[in-house]
Design an enzyme around this catalytic site. Structure first.
Site: not given
Ligand SMILES: Cc1cc2nc3c(=O)[nH]c(=O)nc-3n(C[C@H](O)[C@H](O)[C@H](O)COP(=O)(O)OP(=O)(O)OC[C@H]3O[C@@H](n4cnc5c(N)ncnc54)[C@H](O)[C@@H]3O)c2cc1C
Length: 463
Positions: A52, A118, A186, A271, A442
Site C-alpha cells: 500500500k 520453531a 489482487y 500463496r 454530505h
C-alpha cells in the site's frame, strides 16, 4: 537443553500469531511467541503495508503526470522526477516503525517473545532454534500461525534477480522499464498497476478469461478500463512458458506463442501454506489439501492444538488472521466464541479500488431465493465529482422477504474506506431500512451506500 513452560505457545508472529499472543497475554495467560523472521509477518514486511505504501507513492507520482486532470483544476507543473530508492527507504521506515510497535505491544501484554525457527515435537511441545541456542518449550495450548509463502510456477522458478515474487518486487530499488506480471489476482493487479503508474511498461498474463477472476465482472470492468488507460497490455487465457534474456514466452488461447518484453517478471499466482520444516508430521492433524483444517473455533483435529491465518487457507487476509487469533486466545481463556465468515471484507487496492463484503447477487439468489439489488453510481455523487474520479458504484444485495442485507460491493476511488460501514451493516444484521434510515454526511462517498439502499427499496433520491 533449556526448558520453558507456558500455557500458550504461538508459532509465527504475523498478524494472526502476534494478535493471538497479545490477547492471550492481556487475558493473563502465560504466553510464549516464537517468530522465525520479524514480528508482523508477511503482512507488515512484504505484504499489506509495503504494497500500500508503493501504491500510494505510485498514485502520487502518477497524479502529477495527468495533465488533463491537473489543468481542469488550474494546475500546471513541469515534469516531476522520481527517486525510487528513496521511495523504498520511505516504505521501509513505515514498516520499521510498525514492527517496533508490535514488539512494544507484545512486551506490554507480558508475552515472552523468542526469535528463531520453531519445530514441533508433539502437541504439547516444540523446539525454538534461536541464535542463542535451542530451547524446548512445553505448553498446554499450541497455536500454529506460520502463514504462507509465494508459490512459484514450475516453468518460472524465482531467481531473485529477474523472476520475482511479490516479496522481491516490493524491494526493487529501480522501476523496471518493462515488467510482465503473471497472474491477475489482487496481488498481481495491485503491483502491476502501481509499477505502470511509476513508469514501467506492464503486461499482465492471466490463464483465466479475465482479470481478477474471483470477483464478479461488473466490479472488475472499471479496473480493466483503467488498465487500458494506463497502457497496460492484458493477455488473458494465456500461459507463461519460459523466461530468458528479457523475454517472456507466452502461449495464447489457441496455443500460438508470443514473446513479451520484460526486464523483470513478477509471478503472483497464489500463496501456499508455510509448513515445510515445521514438524507437522509429528502431529496427527486433519488437512484441507495443503492447509490445516480447522473448525469454526479454529480448533484443529487435535485437542488444544489450534491453527489460524493463512496456514488454514482462504481467504488469506490479514484481518481474518487477526480475528481468528483474537478469538482463539479468548477461547483458551474460557470464552465461548465461533468465527462467522459472513462479514469478512475483501479489498483490491487497484485503481479503482474494489470492495466485496458478503454475498454477490448470484450467490445470494442461490442461497436465499428472491433478492433485492440497489446500485448507485458515483457519477451521481457530488463528492466523487469533486475528487475528479466518478467511475464505479456501490451495490447492495438484500433478501426480498425481510430486507436483511446479504452483501455490499463497491468499485471506485477510495471505496476501501467504505468497507467498515459495509461490514458493520452485515455484522449487525441490518435491513435495507436501517441503512436507508441512517443519516449519511454530505458530501461524502458514503452517500452512495445510503442511496443504494434507497434504490433497493424503490425510493431513490438522487438518481
Ligand atoms: C503483496 C501482498 C499484499 C497483501 N495485501 C493484503 C492486504 O491489503 N490486506 C490483507 O488483508 N492481506 C493482504 N495480504 C495477505 C496478508 O499478508 C496475509 O493474509 C497475512 O499476513 C497472514 O497472516 P498470518 O499471521 O497468517 O501469516 P504471516 O503474515 O505469513 O506470518 C507468519 C509468520 O510465521 C513465521 N514462521 C513461519 N514458520 C515459522 C516457524 N517454523 N517458526 C517460527 N516462525 C515461523 C514467519 O516468519 C511469519 O512471520 C497481502 C499479501 C501479500 C503477499
Amino acid at each position: 537443553m533449556n526448558e520453558l513452560r507456558c500455557k500458550v505457545l504461538v508459532i509465527g508472529g504475523g498478524p494472526g500469531g502476534y494478535v493471538a499472543a497479545i490477547r492471550a497475554g492481556e487475558l493473563g495467560l502465560d504466553t510464549v511467541l516464537v517468530e522465525d523472521g520479524q514480528f508482523g509477518g508477511a503482512c507488515l514486511h512484504v505484504g499489506c503495508i509495503p504494497s500500500k505504501a508503493i501504491i500510494h507513492a505510485a498514485d502520487a507520482a502518477h497524479a502529477l503526470t495527468e495533465p488533463l486532470a491537473l489543468n481542469a483544476i488550474g494546475l500546471t507543473l513541469t515534469a516531476p522526477t522520481l527517486d525510487f530508492a528513496k521511495t523504498i527507504a520511505w516504505k521501509d521506515a513505515i514498516v520499521a516503525r510498525l514492527a517496533t510497535g508490535v514488539g512494544a505491544l507484545l512486551k506490554k501484554a507480558g508475552v515472552r517473545s523468542l526469535r528463531g525457527r520453531a519445530t514441533i515435537v508433539d502437541g504439547k511441545s516444540a523446539i525454538a532454534h534461536a541464535d542463542t541456542g535451542d530451547q524446548r518449550i512445553v505448553c498446554e495450548h499450541l497455536v500454529i500461525a506460520t502463514g504462507s509463502e509465494p508459490m512459484a510456477l514450475e516453468a518460472l522458478p524465482f531467481d531473485g534477480e529477474d523472476v520475482l515474487s511479490s516479496t522481491e518486487a516490493l524491494a526493487l530499488t529501480e522501476v523496471p522499464k518493462t515488467l510482465a506480471v503473471v497472474g491477475a489476482g489482487y496481488i498481481g493487479m495491485e503491483l502491476g498497476m502501481a509499477f505502470a503508474k511509476l513508469g514501467a511498461r506492464v503486461t499482465i498474463v492471466e490463464a483465466l478469461p479475465r482479470i481478477l477472476p474471483l470477483y464478479d465482472p461488473e466490479l472488475t470492468q472499471p479496473v480493466a478500463r483503467r488498465l487500458a488507460d494506463l497502457g497496460v497490455k492484458t493477455l488473458v487465457e494465456a500461459r507463461a512458458l519460459s523466461f530468458a534474456k528479457g523475454a517472456l514466452k507466452v502461449a495464447g488461447p489457441d496455443g500460438s506463442e508470443t514473446t513479451v518484453a520484460a526486464d523483470k517478471v513478477l509471478v503472483a499466482v497464489g500463496r501456499r501454506a508455510r509448513t515445510a520444516g515445521l514438524g507437522l508430521e509429528k502431529l496427527d492433524l486433519a488437512m484441507a489439501g495443503p492447509f490445516i483444517r480447522v473448525d469454526a473455533r479454529s480448533a484443529t483435529s487435535m485437542r488444544n492444538v489450534w491453527a489460524i491465518g493463512d496456514v488454514t487457507g482462504e481467504p488469506m487476509l490479514a484481518h481474518r488472521a487477526m480475528a481468528q487469533g483474537e478469538m482463539v486466545a479468548e477461547i483458551i481463556a474460557g470464552a465461548r466464541r465461533a468465527f462467522d465468515h459472513r462479514a469478512i471484507p475483501s479489498i483490491c487496492f487497484t485503481d479503482p479500488e474494489v470492495v466485496v463484503v458478503g454475498l454477490a447477487p448470484e450467490a445470494a439468489k442461490a442461497a436465499h431465493g428472491e433478492i433485492l439489488v440497489g446500485v448507485f453510481p458515483f457519477f451521481a455523487n457530488g463528492r466523487a465529482m469533486t475528487l475528479q474520479d466518478d467511475e464505479g458504484f456501490v451495490r447492495i444485495v438484500a433478501r426480498a422477504d425481510n430486507h436483511v442485507v446479504l452483501g455490499v460491493h463497491a468499485v471506485g476511488a477510495g471505496v476501501s474506506e467504505l468497507s467498515a460501514a459495509f461490514a458493520l451493516a452485515l455484522e449487525m444484521g441490518a435491513r435495507l431500512e436501517d441503512v436507508a434510515g441512517t443519516i449519511h454526511a454530505h458530501p461524502t462517498l458514503s452517500e452512495a451506500f445510503h442511496e443504494s439502499a434507497l434504490k433497493a427499496l424503490g425510493k431513490p433520491l438522487h438518481i
